[in-house]
Design a protein around this motif. Structure first.
Motif, short mmCIF file in Angstrom:
data_model
loop_
_atom_site.label_atom_id
_atom_site.label_comp_id
_atom_site.label_asym_id
_atom_site.label_seq_id
_atom_site.Cartn_x
_atom_site.Cartn_y
_atom_site.Cartn_z
N LYS A 144 45.16 49.97 39.76
CA LYS A 144 43.90 50.55 40.27
C LYS A 144 44.02 50.90 41.74
O LYS A 144 43.57 51.97 42.17
CB LYS A 144 42.75 49.56 40.04
CG LYS A 144 41.41 50.08 40.42
CD LYS A 144 41.02 51.25 39.56
CE LYS A 144 39.63 51.75 39.92
NZ LYS A 144 39.30 52.99 39.25
N VAL A 145 44.63 50.05 42.55
CA VAL A 145 44.79 50.33 43.97
C VAL A 145 45.69 51.54 44.18
O VAL A 145 45.40 52.41 44.99
CB VAL A 145 45.33 49.09 44.72
CG1 VAL A 145 45.80 49.44 46.12
CG2 VAL A 145 44.25 48.02 44.79
N GLN A 146 46.77 51.63 43.41
CA GLN A 146 47.64 52.81 43.52
C GLN A 146 46.87 54.06 43.13
O GLN A 146 47.02 55.12 43.74
CB GLN A 146 48.88 52.65 42.63
CG GLN A 146 49.83 51.59 43.10
CD GLN A 146 50.43 51.91 44.48
OE1 GLN A 146 50.28 52.98 45.04
NE2 GLN A 146 51.13 50.95 45.03
N SER A 147 46.02 53.96 42.13
CA SER A 147 45.19 55.07 41.71
C SER A 147 44.25 55.50 42.83
O SER A 147 44.06 56.70 43.09
CB SER A 147 44.40 54.67 40.47
OG SER A 147 43.43 55.62 40.17
N GLN A 148 43.66 54.54 43.52
CA GLN A 148 42.75 54.85 44.62
C GLN A 148 43.49 55.54 45.77
O GLN A 148 42.96 56.45 46.39
CB GLN A 148 42.07 53.58 45.13
CG GLN A 148 41.06 53.02 44.16
CD GLN A 148 40.56 51.65 44.56
OE1 GLN A 148 41.15 50.95 45.37
NE2 GLN A 148 39.45 51.25 43.97
N LEU A 149 44.72 55.11 46.04
CA LEU A 149 45.50 55.77 47.08
C LEU A 149 45.82 57.21 46.72
O LEU A 149 45.73 58.11 47.55
CB LEU A 149 46.80 55.00 47.36
CG LEU A 149 46.64 53.71 48.15
CD1 LEU A 149 47.95 52.95 48.21
CD2 LEU A 149 46.14 54.01 49.55
N TYR A 159 44.47 60.74 48.79
CA TYR A 159 45.30 61.81 49.34
C TYR A 159 45.18 63.13 48.59
O TYR A 159 45.42 64.18 49.16
CB TYR A 159 46.77 61.39 49.38
CG TYR A 159 47.08 60.52 50.57
CD1 TYR A 159 47.18 61.08 51.84
CD2 TYR A 159 47.24 59.16 50.44
CE1 TYR A 159 47.44 60.29 52.94
CE2 TYR A 159 47.51 58.36 51.54
CZ TYR A 159 47.60 58.94 52.78
OH TYR A 159 47.85 58.17 53.87
N THR A 160 44.83 63.08 47.33
CA THR A 160 44.82 64.32 46.55
C THR A 160 43.42 64.83 46.27
O THR A 160 43.25 65.97 45.86
CB THR A 160 45.54 64.14 45.20
OG1 THR A 160 44.84 63.16 44.44
CG2 THR A 160 46.98 63.74 45.40
N ASP A 161 42.42 63.99 46.45
CA ASP A 161 41.03 64.31 46.14
C ASP A 161 40.88 64.69 44.67
O ASP A 161 40.05 65.48 44.31
CB ASP A 161 40.51 65.42 47.05
CG ASP A 161 38.99 65.46 47.08
OD1 ASP A 161 38.37 64.39 46.98
OD2 ASP A 161 38.42 66.56 47.20
N GLN A 162 41.74 64.13 43.84
CA GLN A 162 41.68 64.33 42.39
C GLN A 162 41.59 62.94 41.75
O GLN A 162 42.31 62.04 42.16
CB GLN A 162 42.95 65.01 41.87
CG GLN A 162 43.18 66.38 42.45
CD GLN A 162 42.19 67.39 41.93
OE1 GLN A 162 41.81 67.34 40.78
NE2 GLN A 162 41.75 68.29 42.78
N PRO A 163 40.72 62.78 40.76
CA PRO A 163 40.67 61.46 40.12
C PRO A 163 41.99 61.14 39.43
O PRO A 163 42.57 61.99 38.77
CB PRO A 163 39.54 61.59 39.10
CG PRO A 163 39.14 63.01 39.08
CD PRO A 163 39.80 63.73 40.21
N ALA A 164 42.47 59.95 39.65
CA ALA A 164 43.72 59.50 39.04
C ALA A 164 43.42 58.92 37.67
O ALA A 164 42.26 58.74 37.29
CB ALA A 164 44.41 58.48 39.94
N LEU A 165 44.45 58.62 36.94
CA LEU A 165 44.30 58.16 35.57
C LEU A 165 43.70 56.78 35.44
O LEU A 165 43.02 56.48 34.48
CB LEU A 165 45.65 58.20 34.85
CG LEU A 165 46.28 59.59 34.75
CD1 LEU A 165 47.66 59.50 34.13
CD2 LEU A 165 45.39 60.52 33.93
N ALA A 166 43.99 55.90 36.37
CA ALA A 166 43.55 54.49 36.23
C ALA A 166 42.11 54.31 36.62
O ALA A 166 41.55 54.95 37.40
CB ALA A 166 44.43 53.59 37.08
#
Length: 110
Positions: A94-99, A103-110
């Motif tokens: 989850k933390v990696q997803s938030q990072l 930086y990308t301003d795109q929702p990550a998978l987690a």
């Protein structure tokens, strides 16, 4: 406003910042700003700067805490996963997803 123009403004305001920090702030500010024309005003730029810095600091703190938990988990020997250890791994994802989101301003998978 382009990333280069924003970097020049940031560098003019705080020339002591290393180039990597200027680039990081420029990227974070631009990804969080819907109308870059607002950044022409110094007060708007400073608000966006403080917001980006706060988000980056919070993400860095979370990352450091999770990295420490993962280090402890790895040093605990052979692992037969307990529910607590699985939660540590899920928090790390989850933390990696938030990072990535930061930086990308795109929702990550987690």
């Amino acid at each position: 406003m382009t990333c280069h123009e924003l970097a020049q403004r940031i560098n003019a305001i705080h020339p002591e910042l290393p180039p990597a920090e200027v680039a990081r702030l420029s990227l974070l500010i631009l990804t969080q700003t819907t109308d870059t024309r607002e950044l022409a005003e110094e007060a708007s730029l400073m608000r966006a700067w403080k917001n980006a810095s706060f988000r980056l600091e919070a993400a860095a703190d979370q990352h450091a805490a999770v990295a420490d938990e993962l280090e402890q988990l790895c040093n605990s020997g052979p692992i037969s996963f307990t529910p607590d250890q699985l939660w540590i791994l899920l928090r790390a994802v989850k933390v990696q997803s938030q990072l990535l989101d930061l930086y990308t301003d795109q929702p990550a998978l987690a």
